[in-house]
Design a protein around this motif. Structure first.
Motif, PDB file in Angstrom:
ATOM      1  N   GLU A  94       0.926  -1.195  -0.007  1.00 15.47           N
ATOM      2  CA  GLU A  94       0.091  -0.031  -0.102  1.00 15.47           C
ATOM      3  C   GLU A  94       0.832   1.336   0.014  1.00 15.47           C
ATOM      4  OE1 GLU A  94      -3.032   0.257  -0.148  1.00 15.47           O
ATOM      5  OE2 GLU A  94      -3.728  -1.909  -0.395  1.00 15.47           O
ATOM      6  N   SER A  95       0.571   1.856  -1.115  1.00 15.29           N
ATOM      7  CA  SER A  95       1.253   3.405  -1.007  1.00 15.29           C
ATOM      8  C   SER A  95       0.350   4.519  -0.752  1.00 15.29           C
ATOM      9  CB  SER A  95       2.229   3.528  -2.280  1.00 15.29           C
ATOM     10  OG  SER A  95       2.622   4.765  -2.657  1.00 15.29           O
ATOM     11  N   SER A  96       0.733   5.457  -0.062  1.00 12.97           N
ATOM     12  CA  SER A  96      -0.214   6.678  -0.036  1.00 12.97           C
ATOM     13  C   SER A  96      -0.480   7.214  -1.132  1.00 12.97           C
ATOM     14  CB  SER A  96       0.270   7.728   1.330  1.00 12.97           C
ATOM     15  OG  SER A  96       1.681   7.801   0.838  1.00 12.97           O
ATOM     16  N   LEU A  97       0.558   7.633  -2.104  1.00 17.55           N
ATOM     17  CA  LEU A  97       0.369   8.346  -3.140  1.00 17.55           C
ATOM     18  C   LEU A  97       0.130   7.570  -4.282  1.00 17.55           C
ATOM     19  CD1 LEU A  97       4.082  10.163  -2.893  1.00 17.55           C
ATOM     20  CD2 LEU A  97       2.022  11.198  -2.608  1.00 17.55           C
ATOM     21  N   LYS A  98       0.479   6.256  -4.532  1.00 16.17           N
ATOM     22  CA  LYS A  98       0.158   5.607  -5.758  1.00 16.17           C
ATOM     23  C   LYS A  98      -1.166   4.695  -5.536  1.00 16.17           C
ATOM     24  CE  LYS A  98       4.540   6.013  -7.586  1.00 16.17           C
ATOM     25  NZ  LYS A  98       5.773   5.317  -7.924  1.00 16.17           N
TER      26      LYS A  98
END
Lengths: 152, 187
Positions: free
Chosen positions: B169-173
């Motif tokens: 999980e990425s906050s940006l992507k």
């Protein structure tokens, strides 16, 4: 027993021809068990000559010696076969034995062909005789002169 | 040293006889032996297959060991060298006769072998051999050509899991699925 030692000396001479001989100093005792040290030394002169001079020429002289003197009987059939093999280049000196050469009476022409070049047998023989004298004349002479003056 | 002699310099065959060495052979005579070399040994001797001694140096074995030399003097050898056989035959009438026979038969079959012309293969046979050789060569070349292109063997069975899926999980992507290899090899 004497004849067997005689044979042993000839076996040694044959080894000289085929370059499978031990150095003379290794076999001197064995080959003079019958007291015939002079005879053994004659062959040793050939072994030493092979070390000092052209070995193939010395071997050529041995081939001649064996073919003429190893048997008193001339064997024309044996000679014919051996001469044919020499002429066709199918035999080399390292394959020869006294038994095979005995009674064949090879000529110098055949010896030259076996050796691969011509040489002067008389000169080569003299060289071996000189070497024999050089090696063993001092051995038979007494080491110390019979009369020694120390000058005091 | 010049070793080319003119005919005048070379000895006449009757001139140089080395007769002074003849006495080295005086005393040679026929002997009685209880042991004789076997036919197999005599054959090897006639064919030049017998050696003077074992080992790389091949120094005559007769004089290397006192026990062997003793046996040589007694005429009872257990192992025959070329010199031993030569000396035996030189002084044994029975073996001389046998060696002469063996030499004659060897000469005969060697002569026959030389006389027989080498059989030349006929043209259909040559053609067939040529075609076979070409086919083999072509097969080898094709195999070498195709070898790098051949699919590699799968490193794992179909049932086995060769990779691992991880969703990061990425906050940006947002969610990113990453696939990790579990074992070496190609997918």
């Amino acid at each position: 027993m004497e004849i067997r030692i005689e044979l042993a000396r000839l076996a040694y001479a044959e080894n000289i021809l085929r370059c499978t001989n031990e150095p003379p100093e290794m076999v001197e005792d064995l080959l003079s068990l019958d007291g015939e040290l002079e005879k053994a030394r004659r062959w040793f002169a050939f072994a030493e000559a092979k070390r000092r001079f052209d070995p193939n020429i010395v071997r050529g002289l041995l081939v001649y010696l064996f073919s003429h003197y190893a048997s008193t009987e001339f064997d024309p059939r044996k000679r014919e076969q051996l001469v044919r093999e020499i002429t066709e280049g199918r035999v080399r000196m390292r394959e020869l034995t006294i038994e095979r050469l005995a009674g064949t009476r090879l000529s110098w022409e055949h010896i030259f062909r076996l050796v691969g070049r011509q040489f002067n047998p008389t000169r080569e023989k003299e060289k071996i005789k000189e070497l024999y004298a050089q090696l063993y004349s001092s051995a038979s002479a007494p080491a110390i002169p019979p009369e020694v003056s120390y000058g005091h | 040293m010049d070793t080319n002699y003119s005919p005048q310099q070379l000895p006449d065959p009757d001139h140089e006889q080395l007769a002074e060495f003849a006495e080295l052979f005086v005393g040679l005579k026929q002997l009685e032996y209880s042991d004789h070399p076997s036919d197999e040994i005599l054959r090897a001797y006639v064919a030049n297959r017998l050696l003077d001694g074992p080992g790389a140096g091949r120094v005559g074995a007769t004089f290397r060991d006192e026990r062997v030399f003793q046996r040589f003097l007694q005429g009872q050898l257990t192992r025959w060298t070329r010199s031993d056989v030569s000396m035996h035959v030189l002084t044994c009438g029975v073996c001389q006769h046998r060696v002469a026979q063996l030499r004659a038969s060897r000469r005969q079959w060697l002569g026959l072998a030389r006389q027989r012309p080498r059989e030349e293969p006929s043209w259909p046979r040559r053609l067939a051999l040529g075609a076979l050789a070409s086919a083999v060569t072509a097969a080898i070349i094709a195999a070498l050509w195709l070898w790098p292109a051949s699919p590699p063997m799968s490193p794992c069975w179909i049932e086995e899991q060769c990779w691992q899926q991880v969703v990061q999980e990425s906050s940006l992507k947002g969610g990113i699925m990453v696939v990790y290899r579990a074992s070496p090899g190609r997918f």
